[in-house]
Design a protein around this motif. Structure first.
Motif, PDB file in Angstrom:
ATOM      1  N   UNK A  51       1.312  -1.075  -0.447  1.00 56.88           N
ATOM      2  CA  UNK A  51       0.092   0.150  -0.487  1.00 56.88           C
ATOM      3  C   UNK A  51       1.026   1.311   0.744  1.00 56.88           C
ATOM      4  N   UNK A  52       0.226   2.720  -0.695  1.00 55.64           N
ATOM      5  CA  UNK A  52       0.827   3.931   0.420  1.00 55.64           C
ATOM      6  C   UNK A  52       2.026   3.658  -0.669  1.00 55.64           C
ATOM      7  N   UNK A  53       2.749   3.107  -1.469  1.00 55.49           N
ATOM      8  CA  UNK A  53       3.737   3.211  -1.870  1.00 55.49           C
ATOM      9  C   UNK A  53       5.206   2.824  -1.540  1.00 55.49           C
ATOM     10  N   UNK A  85      -2.434   2.645  -4.997  1.00 62.98           N
ATOM     11  CA  UNK A  85      -1.167   3.644  -4.446  1.00 62.98           C
ATOM     12  C   UNK A  85      -0.073   2.841  -4.165  1.00 62.98           C
ATOM     13  N   UNK A  86       0.025   1.691  -4.561  1.00 60.88           N
ATOM     14  CA  UNK A  86       0.744   0.933  -3.666  1.00 60.88           C
ATOM     15  C   UNK A  86       2.195  -0.156  -5.134  1.00 60.88           C
ATOM     16  N   UNK A  87       2.415  -0.805  -4.641  1.00 60.01           N
ATOM     17  CA  UNK A  87       3.132  -2.321  -5.875  1.00 60.01           C
ATOM     18  C   UNK A  87       2.616  -3.321  -5.492  1.00 60.01           C
ATOM     19  N   UNK A  88       2.287  -4.080  -7.142  1.00 55.58           N
ATOM     20  CA  UNK A  88       2.978  -5.540  -6.606  1.00 55.58           C
ATOM     21  C   UNK A  88       4.012  -6.022  -7.147  1.00 55.58           C
ATOM     22  N   UNK A  89       4.116  -7.150  -6.198  1.00 53.64           N
ATOM     23  CA  UNK A  89       5.000  -7.764  -6.476  1.00 53.64           C
ATOM     24  C   UNK A  89       5.107  -9.048  -6.639  1.00 53.64           C
TER      25      UNK A  89
END
Lengths: 296, 186
Positions: A51-53, A85-89
């Protein structure tokens, strides 16, 4: 097929003083946990959404190479994409087992902690250890062969394949034949294509004439020009002939001489000396032949 | 002018393709000759070393197998060391597997002769070679089997203590390292 070992593990870790969790979704995708033997590769996939960067810190991933005496991490791939707002890894781990059990044995791929960070705040997300069973390949009883302890024989090298050279030979052969045929066509060597050998045949006829047979010689060359022009060619039509066959323009002076000579012979009754005129005619025909072959 | 250029281009294509035909014919002849050498080596007959210059790595691999079958281990190792990085992954896996076989056969011979000091490093080298082969091709069943043979030869070295298996603790294992296959089992 891979089975989903663990469902969604909700992240409980918090980022520093923040009330919001750093991770919104974690999945560990694993294959069947049984039926492995020495040397097998085991693939794990971890999916993490932050979330949130919040970003994954690559240093927290296990290092490629030997993890312990019997387990290697052969490959690790990390794909990162934006999600909300975040990233998916997506983390793909390829392990390889080098353990020789005497019987079916349970082993465990060790877990580790993923470190997630935003600025100077960090949080950890645990990836659980994964137990699986490994089976022996070799029986416990002693097995002997002619050389003593039974072992698998050497690997013989495969016979060298001929596919590449055969394909190359076919392609190169076809190109050679096609280019050779093209040249033969241009040089008038192909049978059944008279327009490419008009002056060749005319030259042959001229060569057989004696010095006194100028009339036949002039007729032969007229016929050759008519055949090339697809209609009778006269001196006043030379401009049109040159437009259709511009490569013959270079012989303009000699063709003018030919038509003048022909006119004088057939209409004015004035003949040039036979052998001399026939010689010039043969040269003119040879020049035309060169143009016909494309070598001029 | 155009016709002249076209003819020159066609001549160029004809010459190049004729050269390619000759080259491919030569390549086919070489392949046929080298396959015959490999068959000769597989049937237990050596070939002239001069023939190996410029030959494909498969021929050297076949010669290494020939040396091993004749118990000429040093020559087999020297031959294999020349082609360790040659060929594709499948061939490299075979080269490492055969290298492991050369070490393992010597290790077994030394262990059966009670020369344990000589057998230990040879078995270690064999395991290393098999592991390299399996890293290149994890479906190499013969390498899996022989790696298990090599690991049974030194069973204590590879006993697992799951609680104490971190890389830092490997050298402190108290196991004895007497090589040999377990006897007297059911």
């Amino acid at each position: 097929m891979r089975t989903l070992l663990t469902g969604i593990l909700l992240a409980l870790a918090l980022l520093g003083c923040s009330d919001r969790p750093a991770v919104s979704d974690v999945e560990l995708l694993t294959p069947r946990p049984f039926g492995y033997v020495i040397g097998d590769e085991i693939q794990h996939r971890i999916r993490v959404e932050t979330r949130n960067g919040v970003k994954l810190q690559a240093g927290s991933l296990p290092r490629q190479g030997a993890l312990n005496r019997w387990l290697n991490l052969n490959d690790i791939k990390v794909e990162e994409s934006r999600a909300g707002g975040g990233f998916r890894y997506t983390i793909d781990l390829t392990y390889q087992v080098f353990y020789a059990p005497n019987e079916v044995k349970m082993l465990t791929i060790p877990g580790f902690n993923l470190v997630l960070g935003q600025g100077d705040k960090t949080a950890e997300q645990a990836v659980p250890a994964w137990p699986f069973t490994l089976s022996p390949l070799r029986e416990l009883a002693v097995r002997l062969d002619d050389t003593g302890e039974y072992k698998r024989p050497d690997a013989m090298p495969p016979a060298l394949r001929t596919d590449g050279p055969v394909l190359g030979l076919l392609v190169a052969g076809l190109i050679a034949v096609a280019s050779g045929a093209g040249l033969a066509y241009l040089y008038g060597y192909l049978p059944g294509l008279p327009r490419r050998s008009i002056f060749k045949r005319a030259g042959g006829k001229l060569a057989r004439l004696s010095g006194q047979e100028l009339e036949q010689g002039l007729t032969v060359f007229h016929e050759a020009l008519n055949a090339l022009n697809r209609q009778p060619l006269f001196k006043h039509k030379l401009a049109g002939f040159y437009r259709q066959h511009p490569q013959y323009r270079q012989l303009g002076d000699q063709l003018d001489w030919f038509f003048n000579c022909s006119n004088r012979y057939f209409f004015a009754g004035e003949a040039e000396p036979g052998p001399e005129a026939l010689g010039r005619l043969r040269k003119l025909c040879a020049a035309c032949r060169e143009i016909e072959r494309g070598s001029r | 002018m155009t016709r002249t250029l076209r003819n020159a281009a066609l001549w160029g294509v004809l010459l190049a393709s004729s050269f390619a035909v000759v080259y491919e014919l030569w390549a086919l002849y070489r392949i046929d000759r080298e396959n015959a050498w490999m068959q000769q080596l597989a049937s237990g007959h050596d070939i002239d070393i001069g023939k190996l210059v410029g030959a494909e790595p498969e021929v050297r691999l076949a010669r290494a197998v020939y040396f091993k079958n004749k118990h000429r281990y040093d020559e087999a190792l020297a031959t294999l060391s020349l082609i360790m990085d040659a060929g594709d992954r499948a061939l490299q896996a075979k080269i490492r597997y055969n290298l492991g076989n050369v070490y393992l056969e010597q290790a077994v011979e030394q262990a059966e002769a009670k020369h344990f000091n000589e057998a230990l490093p040879l078995a270690g080298l064999a395991k290393q070679a098999y592991r390299q082969a399996l890293a290149l091709d994890s479906r190499f069943w013969d390498a899996k089997y022989n790696l298990e043979v090599a690991m049974r030869l030194l069973p204590e070295m590879d006993r697992i203590d799951l609680k104490d298996d971190s890389p830092d603790n490997r050298k402190s294992k108290p196991w004895t390292t007497v090589p040999g296959f377990p006897r007297g089992l059911p």
